[in-house]
Design a protein around this motif. Structure first.
Motif, PDB file in Angstrom:
ATOM      1  N   PHE A  46      35.273  86.718  32.580  1.00 60.17           N
ATOM      2  CA  PHE A  46      35.410  85.613  33.655  1.00 60.17           C
ATOM      3  C   PHE A  46      35.380  86.096  35.039  1.00 60.17           C
ATOM      4  O   PHE A  46      36.274  86.724  35.707  1.00 60.17           O
ATOM      5  N   GLY A  47      34.201  86.148  35.561  1.00 62.34           N
ATOM      6  CA  GLY A  47      33.809  87.047  36.592  1.00 62.34           C
ATOM      7  C   GLY A  47      33.742  85.547  38.004  1.00 62.34           C
ATOM      8  O   GLY A  47      33.576  84.606  37.739  1.00 62.34           O
ATOM      9  N   PRO A  48      32.879  86.604  39.229  1.00 61.87           N
ATOM     10  CA  PRO A  48      32.300  86.071  40.276  1.00 61.87           C
ATOM     11  C   PRO A  48      31.875  84.386  39.604  1.00 61.87           C
ATOM     12  O   PRO A  48      31.972  84.044  40.557  1.00 61.87           O
ATOM     13  N   LEU A  49      31.373  84.964  39.252  1.00 60.50           N
ATOM     14  CA  LEU A  49      29.641  83.663  39.007  1.00 60.50           C
ATOM     15  C   LEU A  49      30.627  82.489  38.341  1.00 60.50           C
ATOM     16  O   LEU A  49      30.140  81.819  38.388  1.00 60.50           O
ATOM     17  N   LYS A  50      31.206  83.320  37.431  1.00 60.12           N
ATOM     18  CA  LYS A  50      31.899  81.998  36.465  1.00 60.12           C
ATOM     19  C   LYS A  50      32.940  81.405  37.400  1.00 60.12           C
ATOM     20  O   LYS A  50      33.224  79.586  37.806  1.00 60.12           O
ATOM     21  N   LEU A  51      33.149  82.259  38.230  1.00 59.92           N
ATOM     22  CA  LEU A  51      34.320  81.511  39.186  1.00 59.92           C
ATOM     23  C   LEU A  51      33.317  80.064  40.118  1.00 59.92           C
ATOM     24  O   LEU A  51      34.524  79.393  39.477  1.00 59.92           O
ATOM     25  N   LYS A  52      32.573  80.440  40.734  1.00 62.23           N
ATOM     26  CA  LYS A  52      31.986  79.967  41.081  1.00 62.23           C
ATOM     27  C   LYS A  52      31.265  78.724  40.526  1.00 62.23           C
ATOM     28  O   LYS A  52      30.884  77.278  41.053  1.00 62.23           O
ATOM     29  N   SER A  53      30.706  78.954  39.207  1.00 60.67           N
ATOM     30  CA  SER A  53      30.621  77.638  38.332  1.00 60.67           C
ATOM     31  C   SER A  53      31.497  76.838  37.951  1.00 60.67           C
ATOM     32  O   SER A  53      31.014  75.477  38.623  1.00 60.67           O
ATOM     33  N   PHE A  54      32.429  77.020  38.260  1.00 56.56           N
ATOM     34  CA  PHE A  54      34.021  76.799  38.229  1.00 56.56           C
ATOM     35  C   PHE A  54      34.291  75.476  38.799  1.00 56.56           C
ATOM     36  O   PHE A  54      34.767  74.281  39.170  1.00 56.56           O
ATOM     37  N   ARG A  55      33.906  75.975  40.468  1.00 57.69           N
ATOM     38  CA  ARG A  55      34.257  75.624  41.577  1.00 57.69           C
ATOM     39  C   ARG A  55      33.491  74.044  41.384  1.00 57.69           C
ATOM     40  O   ARG A  55      33.884  73.473  41.715  1.00 57.69           O
ATOM     41  N   GLN A  56      32.505  75.075  41.457  1.00 55.08           N
ATOM     42  CA  GLN A  56      31.048  73.674  41.095  1.00 55.08           C
ATOM     43  C   GLN A  56      31.596  72.494  40.428  1.00 55.08           C
ATOM     44  O   GLN A  56      31.185  71.421  40.682  1.00 55.08           O
ATOM     45  N   SER A  57      32.168  72.641  39.318  1.00 51.87           N
ATOM     46  CA  SER A  57      31.880  71.682  39.156  1.00 51.87           C
ATOM     47  C   SER A  57      33.552  70.967  38.853  1.00 51.87           C
ATOM     48  O   SER A  57      33.442  69.546  38.898  1.00 51.87           O
ATOM     49  N   LEU A  58      34.764  71.436  39.449  1.00 51.28           N
ATOM     50  CA  LEU A  58      34.852  71.017  40.695  1.00 51.28           C
ATOM     51  C   LEU A  58      34.342  69.821  41.837  1.00 51.28           C
ATOM     52  O   LEU A  58      35.115  68.942  41.721  1.00 51.28           O
ATOM     53  N   VAL A  59      34.042  70.695  42.095  1.00 51.19           N
ATOM     54  CA  VAL A  59      33.000  69.152  43.596  1.00 51.19           C
ATOM     55  C   VAL A  59      32.703  68.680  43.019  1.00 51.19           C
ATOM     56  O   VAL A  59      32.474  67.235  43.165  1.00 51.19           O
ATOM     57  N   ASP A  60      32.043  68.875  41.527  1.00 44.71           N
ATOM     58  CA  ASP A  60      30.827  67.645  40.939  1.00 44.71           C
ATOM     59  C   ASP A  60      31.619  66.853  40.141  1.00 44.71           C
ATOM     60  O   ASP A  60      31.374  65.533  40.096  1.00 44.71           O
ATOM     61  N   GLU A  61      33.031  66.725  40.302  1.00 43.36           N
ATOM     62  CA  GLU A  61      34.554  65.657  39.552  1.00 43.36           C
ATOM     63  C   GLU A  61      34.295  65.229  41.548  1.00 43.36           C
ATOM     64  O   GLU A  61      35.407  63.741  41.222  1.00 43.36           O
ATOM     65  N   LYS A  62      33.722  65.377  41.814  1.00 40.20           N
ATOM     66  CA  LYS A  62      34.592  64.221  43.303  1.00 40.20           C
ATOM     67  C   LYS A  62      35.820  64.846  43.817  1.00 40.20           C
ATOM     68  O   LYS A  62      36.329  63.896  44.005  1.00 40.20           O
ATOM     69  N   LEU A  63      36.612  66.067  43.743  1.00 38.58           N
ATOM     70  CA  LEU A  63      37.711  66.121  44.238  1.00 38.58           C
ATOM     71  C   LEU A  63      37.459  66.375  45.446  1.00 38.58           C
ATOM     72  O   LEU A  63      36.101  67.241  45.348  1.00 38.58           O
ATOM     73  N   SER A  64      38.526  66.444  46.145  1.00 40.95           N
ATOM     74  CA  SER A  64      38.644  66.549  48.097  1.00 40.95           C
ATOM     75  C   SER A  64      38.828  68.443  48.140  1.00 40.95           C
ATOM     76  O   SER A  64      38.783  69.221  46.716  1.00 40.95           O
ATOM     77  N   ARG A  65      37.977  68.969  48.816  1.00 41.52           N
ATOM     78  CA  ARG A  65      38.172  70.316  49.396  1.00 41.52           C
ATOM     79  C   ARG A  65      39.444  70.729  49.233  1.00 41.52           C
ATOM     80  O   ARG A  65      39.744  72.115  48.337  1.00 41.52           O
ATOM     81  N   GLY A  66      40.235  70.580  49.433  1.00 40.76           N
ATOM     82  CA  GLY A  66      42.028  70.909  49.541  1.00 40.76           C
ATOM     83  C   GLY A  66      42.202  70.996  47.516  1.00 40.76           C
ATOM     84  O   GLY A  66      42.833  72.294  47.894  1.00 40.76           O
ATOM     85  N   VAL A  67      41.731  70.141  47.663  1.00 40.74           N
ATOM     86  CA  VAL A  67      42.329  70.882  45.706  1.00 40.74           C
ATOM     87  C   VAL A  67      40.871  71.015  45.180  1.00 40.74           C
ATOM     88  O   VAL A  67      41.924  71.900  44.691  1.00 40.74           O
ATOM     89  N   VAL A  68      39.906  71.484  45.571  1.00 39.90           N
ATOM     90  CA  VAL A  68      39.338  72.446  45.173  1.00 39.90           C
ATOM     91  C   VAL A  68      39.568  73.675  45.078  1.00 39.90           C
ATOM     92  O   VAL A  68      39.805  74.852  44.226  1.00 39.90           O
ATOM     93  N   ASN A  69      40.137  73.637  46.462  1.00 37.72           N
ATOM     94  CA  ASN A  69      40.293  75.247  46.621  1.00 37.72           C
ATOM     95  C   ASN A  69      42.108  75.652  46.220  1.00 37.72           C
ATOM     96  O   ASN A  69      42.410  76.466  46.090  1.00 37.72           O
ATOM     97  N   ARG A  70      42.858  74.651  46.208  1.00 40.43           N
ATOM     98  CA  ARG A  70      44.052  74.802  45.544  1.00 40.43           C
ATOM     99  C   ARG A  70      43.795  75.589  44.226  1.00 40.43           C
ATOM    100  O   ARG A  70      44.438  76.611  43.897  1.00 40.43           O
ATOM    101  N   THR A  71      43.256  74.560  43.593  1.00 40.78           N
ATOM    102  CA  THR A  71      42.777  75.035  42.569  1.00 40.78           C
ATOM    103  C   THR A  71      42.392  76.533  41.833  1.00 40.78           C
ATOM    104  O   THR A  71      42.802  77.321  41.122  1.00 40.78           O
ATOM    105  N   ILE A  72      41.082  76.280  42.572  1.00 41.33           N
ATOM    106  CA  ILE A  72      40.773  77.595  42.539  1.00 41.33           C
ATOM    107  C   ILE A  72      41.391  79.342  43.290  1.00 41.33           C
ATOM    108  O   ILE A  72      41.847  79.942  42.708  1.00 41.33           O
ATOM    109  N   SER A  73      42.355  79.744  43.583  1.00 44.54           N
ATOM    110  CA  SER A  73      43.867  80.286  44.722  1.00 44.54           C
ATOM    111  C   SER A  73      44.525  80.817  44.076  1.00 44.54           C
ATOM    112  O   SER A  73      45.290  81.496  43.497  1.00 44.54           O
ATOM    113  N   ARG A  74      44.371  79.307  42.171  1.00 45.65           N
ATOM    114  CA  ARG A  74      45.299  79.205  41.403  1.00 45.65           C
ATOM    115  C   ARG A  74      45.018  79.969  40.050  1.00 45.65           C
ATOM    116  O   ARG A  74      46.032  80.350  39.591  1.00 45.65           O
ATOM    117  N   VAL A  75      43.384  80.289  39.790  1.00 47.09           N
ATOM    118  CA  VAL A  75      42.572  80.965  38.703  1.00 47.09           C
ATOM    119  C   VAL A  75      43.148  81.908  38.893  1.00 47.09           C
ATOM    120  O   VAL A  75      42.997  83.040  39.855  1.00 47.09           O
TER     121      VAL A  75
END
Length: 75
Positions: A46-75
């Motif tokens: 699980f490297g940077p590309l998969k993390l980027k892909s995961f972040r994009q999936s959160l954006v695609d779910e229409k989550l707010s920027r704050g939720v996306v950023n907090r979620t990514i910080s917990r990975v």
């Protein structure tokens, strides 16, 4: 004065339990989202590309920027 301290301690324990429960729910949701995309992929893969892909999936779910950023910080 001792009674006041005991009441304060009980309140703090209650708040601590609430925080623990909220964090548990947070990580359960994170694990479900990661498992949905990557199943049983080893962490070492699980490297940077998969993390980027995961972040994009959160954006695609229409989550707010704050939720996306907090979620990514917990990975």
């Amino acid at each position: 004065m001792l009674e006041f301290g005991q009441v304060q301690l009980l309140e703090l324990r209650h708040l601590d339990n609430q925080l623990d429960a909220a964090l548990d729910r947070c990580y359960e949701t994170l694990i479900k989202r990661l498992s949905k995309l990557y199943g049983r992929t080893p962490a070492v893969e699980f490297g940077p590309l998969k993390l980027k892909s995961f972040r994009q999936s959160l954006v695609d779910e229409k989550l707010s920027r704050g939720v996306v950023n907090r979620t990514i910080s917990r990975v």
